[in-house]
Design an enzyme around this catalytic site. Sequence first.
Site, PDB file in Angstrom:
ATOM      1  N   LEU B  14      -2.816   7.691  -0.153  1.00 56.36           N
ATOM      2  CA  LEU B  14      -3.848   7.183  -1.065  1.00 56.36           C
ATOM      3  C   LEU B  14      -4.541   5.995  -0.384  1.00 56.36           C
ATOM      4  O   LEU B  14      -4.485   4.855  -0.841  1.00 56.36           O
ATOM      5  CB  LEU B  14      -3.209   6.784  -2.395  1.00 56.36           C
ATOM      6  CG  LEU B  14      -4.067   6.938  -3.668  1.00 56.36           C
ATOM      7  CD1 LEU B  14      -4.829   8.252  -3.688  1.00 56.36           C
ATOM      8  CD2 LEU B  14      -3.196   6.823  -4.913  1.00 56.36           C
ATOM      9  N   HIS B  15      -5.149   6.286   0.786  1.00 52.90           N
ATOM     10  CA  HIS B  15      -5.874   5.293   1.581  1.00 52.90           C
ATOM     11  C   HIS B  15      -7.188   5.917   2.014  1.00 52.90           C
ATOM     12  O   HIS B  15      -7.404   7.108   1.828  1.00 52.90           O
ATOM     13  CB  HIS B  15      -5.072   4.933   2.837  1.00 52.90           C
ATOM     14  CG  HIS B  15      -3.909   4.036   2.557  1.00 52.90           C
ATOM     15  ND1 HIS B  15      -4.054   2.800   1.986  1.00 52.90           N
ATOM     16  CD2 HIS B  15      -2.585   4.197   2.753  1.00 52.90           C
ATOM     17  CE1 HIS B  15      -2.860   2.238   1.851  1.00 52.90           C
ATOM     18  NE2 HIS B  15      -1.948   3.066   2.303  1.00 52.90           N
ATOM     19  N   ALA B  16      -8.012   5.087   2.662  1.00 51.86           N
ATOM     20  CA  ALA B  16      -9.232   5.566   3.308  1.00 51.86           C
ATOM     21  C   ALA B  16     -10.033   6.489   2.387  1.00 51.86           C
ATOM     22  O   ALA B  16     -10.236   6.175   1.217  1.00 51.86           O
ATOM     23  CB  ALA B  16      -8.887   6.222   4.633  1.00 51.86           C
ATOM     24  N   ASP B  55      -0.307   1.225  -1.604  1.00 49.90           N
ATOM     25  CA  ASP B  55       0.170   1.704  -0.302  1.00 49.90           C
ATOM     26  C   ASP B  55       0.954   3.010  -0.444  1.00 49.90           C
ATOM     27  O   ASP B  55       2.065   3.145   0.080  1.00 49.90           O
ATOM     28  CB  ASP B  55       1.023   0.625   0.384  1.00 49.90           C
ATOM     29  CG  ASP B  55       1.170   0.872   1.882  1.00 49.90           C
ATOM     30  OD1 ASP B  55       0.398   1.697   2.420  1.00 49.90           O
ATOM     31  OD2 ASP B  55       2.050   0.261   2.506  1.00 49.90           O
TER      32      ASP B  55
END
Lengths: 555, 87
Positions: B14-16, B55
């Site tokens: 769950l990034h970018a 994160d």
Amino acid sequence: MPDGLRGLGVSPGVGAGPVRLIAGAVPEPPVGDRHQGDADAETARAVGALEAVAADLEDRGAKAGGEARDVLSAQAMMARDPGLAELAGQKITEGSSAPRAVHEAFGVFRGLLAGAGDYLAGRVADLDDIRDRAVAELLGLPMPGVPESDEPFVLVARDLAPADTALLDPAKVVAFVTEEGGPTSHTAILARSMGVPAVVACPGCTGLAEGTVVLVDGGSGQVRPDPSGEEIVRAHAAVAARSAALTATGPGATADGHAVPLLANVGGPRDVAAALAHGAEGVGLFRTEFLFLDRTAPPGEEEQVAAYRAVLEAFPYVVVRTLDAGADKPLAFLPVTGEEPNPALGERGLRMLRRHPEVLEGQLRALAGAARDLPVELLVMAPMVADAGEARDFAAACRAAGIGRAGVMIEIPAAALRARDLAAEVDFFSLGTNDLAQYAFAADRQVGALSRLQDPWQPALLDLVALTAEGAAGTPCGVCGEAAGDPALACVLTGLGVTSLSMSPPALPAVRAALAAHTTDQCRRAATAARAAHDADTARQGARAELPGLSALGL
Amino acid sequence: MAERRVTVQTEAGLHARPAALFVQAATKVPMDVVVGRPDTDPVNAKSILSVIGLDVRHGEEIVISAEGDGAETALDRLAATVTANGA
């Protein structure tokens, strides 16, 4: 280049122009800074500033397009984060001024991201940049970022954020210089993609006065203030010469046409592409450990044949080194006999294979099988050979397996001293200068504090190379250590009588260019000068003085 | 209160880009939406900084919750942004 600054060159080329500094840091609004009393109006101001920053970032992204657009729209999303506006609103209700409230709201998320993983730590710089923009907007300060300029300039900054650079016109920026950053920093990546020279990690560069003309060398990392016109011309000429020389291909040779085959060190089939891409004429060191590590039994011959063929079919000439295992690289199926307090001096390389002849014989049969119907010249050599007897036994094992050309690594000083005896037993030598230095200087390669004694310019090491080449007396004698990949040292080794050079593939173009720029005679004089020195530094300087082509190439 | 428990299948977790797509989808939902790990306090799913601050990595489980008319459909749409691989 005296009186200059020095950093890390991360994007090659040179550029000269006046310094333009990125607008100074936005000051932190003072702690306890309060608003006039109308909390709603102050909140609207804060939200308005965040929205203005988001809109500006999106606008820059749209103009820049491509990858920058994605980066900047992600940043705009951060500026529009409802969590930020909410936190700032709370602080304003408590009495904070909009600038202070915005600063503190960013601080909360900054702490959250900085405490998490590496990827998030990288987002902290982005967040700080958005915060500075929002605070500058509220305080009516100039927006941080690239200054306007009509003439091309050298952009100098502490570090660059994506928002600073998205709209840069490559025609306006002749070079980048930053105090911080590394080879993978945003500045470095951007500069390479724009084809603009860049130097990062350059201490003191933000102290340069606005408008000072500087000469930036993105290869060497030098930044020189107030260069003369002649220096600028020379720098451009050197860069042009270097890039022309480094794109040259073809077999290695000195300026007078003496051939010095340039070969690649490879650790398995996956290194073949890089070797071919850098114009290797063949492989001078094919390490075979990759097949044997992390297993409980040796690989079968069929598996070995397939792995060897992947390298043998890619080149016309391949030198394979048989398994170099031992106490420093232990293998479950080759147990060490007893305790070895000094593994580098223990049963490794050929010594180990002499105790397990079936492993050596299996490898040699697989190699012969792999080469059978290929148009490749296969040479096989043993590591850690100490004397003529070991060389003789190894050569016999090769012949029994049907391998035509057997050789030995020269990495033990005893073998170098008695090279003549060994040459009588085998078809070629390959000097492993890293281990040869380790054993000649009694200096463990793994001990960083002894790196001075691992310097391949040590005259004692050069003496051993010279002795080996002399003793070889016509038997081909290559070098496959780090030393071969140093352009100046490659000339010296050639001058000492070394007949081929094998290195990690990226080093090939510079070595090819250095050899092509000097005659055999110059190489010999450089070798003599290096051996006449009393230490590594003087040897390096002495040799370079005989090799004028190096500095013309910027090497 | 409706909720979905899903395993994050996007390579970047769950990034970018996946985080941006998730938050964009959440922002379009008319009601409050929260997201978190099964065992911790959830955060506002419309806040990109809170979401990346979780994160969450590839293969980790998250719980997305919302309440009100159309919550079920909204949650399905949000879950799809992190389970559709390559999104």
